[in-house]
Every structure is written in C-alpha cells, then in structure tokens.
Design a protein around this motif. Structure first.
Motif, short mmCIF file in Angstrom:
data_model
loop_
_atom_site.label_atom_id
_atom_site.label_comp_id
_atom_site.label_asym_id
_atom_site.label_seq_id
_atom_site.Cartn_x
_atom_site.Cartn_y
_atom_site.Cartn_z
N GLY A 131 55.18 25.98 3.51
CA GLY A 131 55.78 25.21 4.42
C GLY A 131 56.56 25.71 5.59
O GLY A 131 56.30 25.42 6.72
N TYR B 295 58.47 22.93 6.19
CA TYR B 295 57.29 22.78 6.70
C TYR B 295 59.17 21.89 7.88
O TYR B 295 59.25 21.85 8.78
CB TYR B 295 56.26 21.99 7.72
CG TYR B 295 56.13 22.41 9.21
CD1 TYR B 295 55.06 23.59 9.07
CD2 TYR B 295 56.20 21.92 10.30
CE1 TYR B 295 54.67 24.22 9.94
CE2 TYR B 295 55.90 21.84 11.24
CZ TYR B 295 55.24 23.00 11.25
OH TYR B 295 54.31 23.13 12.94
N ILE C 179 50.38 18.21 6.81
CA ILE C 179 49.97 19.52 6.75
C ILE C 179 48.82 19.35 5.24
O ILE C 179 49.23 18.91 4.49
CB ILE C 179 51.71 19.89 5.33
CG1 ILE C 179 52.35 19.93 6.97
CG2 ILE C 179 51.63 21.18 4.64
CD1 ILE C 179 52.40 21.26 7.50
N SER D 157 48.47 24.73 4.16
CA SER D 157 49.21 26.24 3.34
C SER D 157 49.02 27.51 2.72
O SER D 157 49.44 27.60 1.75
CB SER D 157 50.66 25.83 2.10
OG SER D 157 49.71 24.78 1.06
#
Length: 478
Positions: free
Chosen positions: A276, A304, A357, A387
């Motif tokens: 991330g 992230y 994500i 990812s």
C-alpha cells in the motif's frame, strides 16, 4: 473466474500418545479455511489403521461433532482444505488421498501444482495404473508408492519420487508409523512446523494454523527438504536442497496467506502494508478517504493511508457467513451476490473522493460491481489502486490463473480498464517494486504471473486445464 481463488492448505499432527488428534486437525483446518473452501478431509492414524472422512463444503459444515467422534483417537492425523486448480470439482478429488499398498497404507495431502503431471499420468496409465480422480495429487501418490517397492522406507521412496515430480508441492505424508513434511526444490508454496507444550508436533501451510492449536513455531520446511517425525524424533533429508534458487510465490504475500502468518521470516501483514505504501508513492492522488476491499485489500489500504496522509476509513462490511458454497435463492443476479457479500458504509463514502484498494483485477467484472456499490453510496470520485501488478500470464504452480484469454490486462490498457470498471483513475503496483514487499533487492520469489519469467519448464499447453478437459472427453467417449 472473476477473482483469484485460494489454492489448498495442508495440516499434520504427530502426538506422543494417543489423543483426539482429529479435533486438533479440525481447528488447524479451520485456520486454513481461506486457502480452500471447496472441500476438506481428515485422516486419523490409530496404530496403523487409517480412519478418514472427506467431503465437499466448508470445514465447519463437513465435520460435525458426530463425524469427528467417529474418526476416533490416534497419535497422528493429516488434514486438507481444497480449492481445485487442477482436477474437476467434487468428492472424488477431495483430499487427503488414502492409498492401500503392499508396503503399508499411506495418506497424502498436497498443496501446489505439478508442471509435468500430464506426462507422468500418461506414463503411469501406459504401465497399467488406474486413476480415480483428475487431481495431480493422485499422480504424486502413484509415484511414491511405485518407488516404495524398492525403497527401505517411506521417506526414501518420497526422496526418489522428488526426482520425478516437477513443479510446486508442499506435502504432508502419513504412513502407519511416520508423519512426513516435504517441499519442492523451489519452495513455491509455504510449509512450516511447530510444537505444542505437550510435545505434539504440528505441520501446517501457514503459521496462523500453528497459533490456532497452541503450537510454537519452530521453522519453515526448507525448499527441497523432507522432514520426518517418528518415535525416534525428527530427522531431515536435504538431498534436494540448494539445487535451485528458492522462488516462493509472491502472491502468497499479496493475497493468499492470512495477514497474521509469517512465512520465510516475513510478516504477511507488513508485506501488504508495504504494498500500500508503494502504491501511494507510485500513484498519488488527491482524495478524502482510503478504503480497502475485504479482506486482503485492508492491510494495503492502511499502508496507502499512512504513506499518503489520506485518512483510512472502513468502507465495506463483509458478510462472514457466506462462503464459496453460497447460492442465492431464485434467479438472483451476480450483482445481487456482491451486494449480499459486501455492504457499503455510506457515512464513510457519501460525497467523498475515495481511494479504493484491492489485491487484484482479473476480468474486471467484480471490480466494476464493487465500484458501482461505491457510486450508489454517493462517492464523488473513485480512484482504484491495486496492490499487485497486472496479471499477464497463467500460473502453473497452484494459483487459479488460467490462460491469457481470461485476463483483462492482456487485452486492454490501464486507461481502458479504468473506463471498463468505472473508476476515475487506476494504478497497479509496479512489477519492479515487488521485492520491496519482502525485504528489498536480492530477494528471490516467483512473479511469473506478472512478468512471464517462469522458474521451471512449463507445460506446452496454453490453458493449464486443457489436459483435464481431454480426460473428461475421453471418459465421455468411453
């Protein structure tokens, strides 16, 4: 195939005294349920008598209290959860496989995929072998029993069999008196063992299964290693070790394994956090909230958020009671199934610029439905970050990635995929940054599904299940 499916999970128990090893195997398989939700099985060894039960379905559904009690006590057990990457669905392909042989009975559980299964099977059939399933696990069992005829022990038969079987295999083998763990020379799939306070040894695909039965992690089985557990203790055969560079599947860290597992000394949770963070550096965007798709997208979403400074939010609630066997009533659409499995928390999404994500995009249909859920909940913008790099090649080592024809990234650009699934922007993890997930430059792993660099020879067939179809066609003709 709209999402990548789990492969298989193996589990083994070796106790000093006779006990309820079936229950231990049950809890171990429960911890490995994420690796296979199609079928499961347990074999209990009671002084050389192998009692077993296996069927299609989830562990909790298949093994009722009565069935577990009927397995009885013993000092060894082998368990398996399956998602078929080769072989058709159904009870015939359930594992573990139990073999009756002149040199003694054997139970075998396998995670992985052989790359030379077709040629070995044909060779064995020409020599008179009769197969009852379409799984390559049965091929492995035939090779071992064939080598057993002229071998002084089951472990030596396995050692010789490893000269012939090629590809990915993490095995748990049980004879009347021994429990054996073995891993292919490349170490494609994980395998480890540990011990409980009372001296019971546990073999498992992942360390989370050791935790579930109160076992302390000892170590991973080395690539190419055979580890034998018997009344004399533990001993190792390393004839096949260090022959090739280890190439564990990188997708184990991205998706397959449970985040609380540790493989080859590396935390799965931290690998996903790093994925991330890499995405945030590679594909920055102005947004209000970062959300992950349960379950394997959640850790990467946290990574992230931390790297970008964009707040992390819980965007979806997943219904934990729906497995792969779930069938919606009536003529419900696939979109309805997504809605039943995932529900959006509108307070997190409404009016927000969302970074979504997820771990992968296969055909794009599931991603499109998830994006639509966010749009329907009032998302102002949706920016998807994946990812993993784009899937461009089939996997021959135990992952459910078939031919290039089924992979959206083989036929469309990133911008085209973004338009197809309905996002404002799309970014994949850079394939050149995969090593950052597991330690940095110099780390060794298999990423052939992303870059086409296969560590072994692969079958000449483009679609890996084509051989299985040939088998079924032949049976239909007969």
């Amino acid at each position: 195939m709209n999402k990548i499916h789990e492969e298989c999970g193996v589990f083994g128990v070796f106790a000093k005294e006779k006990s309820n090893v079936a229950a231990t195997a049950y809890y171990g398989l429960f911890a490995l349920q994420h690796r296979g939700q199609e079928s499961c099985g347990i074999v209990v060894n009671d002084d050389g008598v192998l009692n077993y039960y296996k069927d299609t379905g989830l562990v909790n559904d298949v093994f009722t209290p009565d069935i577990l009690n009927n397995l009885g006590e013993g000092n060894m057990a082998v368990g398996h959860v399956r998602y078929g990457t080769t072989g058709t669905d159904g009870r015939l392909n359930c594992q573990p496989i139990v073999v009756n042989h002149i040199k003694g009975r054997m139970a075998l559980a396998h995670n992985g995929n052989l790359v030379n299964s077709a040629e070995l099977r044909e060779q064995l059939e020409m020599e008179g072998s009769i197969f009852h399933s379409t799984s390559d696990t049965e091929v492995i069992s035939y090779i071992i029993t064939k080598e057993r005829i002229n071998s002084p022990s089951i472990e030596e038969a396995l050692n010789r069999a490893m000269n012939k079987i090629k590809g990915a295999y993490s095995l748990v083998v049980m004879s009347p008196s021994k429990l054996i763990a073995a891993r292919d020379e490349n170490g494609f799939r994980p395998l480890c063992y540990g011990v409980t306070d009372d001296g019971t040894y546990i073999i498992a695909s992942e360390s989370c299964a050791l935790d579930s039965v109160g076992a302390s992690f000892i170590r991973d089985v080395k690539p190419g290693e055979i580890v034998v557990f018997d009344k004399d203790g533990i001993h190792s055969i390393t004839d096949h070790c260090n022959k090739v560079k280890p190439t564990m599947c990188i997708f184990e860290y991205i998706y397959f394994a449970r985040p609380d597992s540790v493989m080859e000394g590396k935390s799965v949770h931290m690998a996903r956090i790093k994925a991330g963070a890499c995405l945030a550096m590679e594909h920055p965007v102005e947004a209000d909230v970062v959300v992950g798709v349960p379950d394997s997208g959640l850790d990467a979403a946290i990574g992230y958020s931390r790297q970008s400074g964009i707040p992390y939010g819980i965007g979806f609630i997943k219904n934990k009671y729906i497995g792969r066997t779930f069938i919606s009533p009536g003529q419900k659409s696939r979109e309805d199934k997504v809605r039943i499995k995932l529900n959006v928390i509108s307070e997190t999404i409404k009016g927000k610029r969302v970074v979504l994500i997820d771990d992968s995009i296969v055909r794009g249909t599931t991603s499109a439905r998830i994006v639509k859920l966010l749009r329907d909940a009032g998302a102002k913008e949706v920016h998807m970050r994946v990812s993993a790099p784009p899937f461009l090649n089939p996997c021959y080592y135990g992952t459910d990635i078939d031919s290039r024809e089924s992979l959206i990234a083989c036929h469309h650009t990133v911008d085209e995929i973004a338009e197809i699934i309905g996002v404002d922007s799309l970014g994949y993890l850079d394939v050149n940054h995969l090593d950052m997930l597991v330690g940095g430059k110099g780390e060794s792993f298999c990423s052939a599904c992303f870059n086409g660099e296969y560590p072994t020879k692969v079958p000449t067939e483009t679609a890996k299940n084509r051989f299985e179809h040939k088998i079924n066609e032949k049976r239909d003709c007969d």
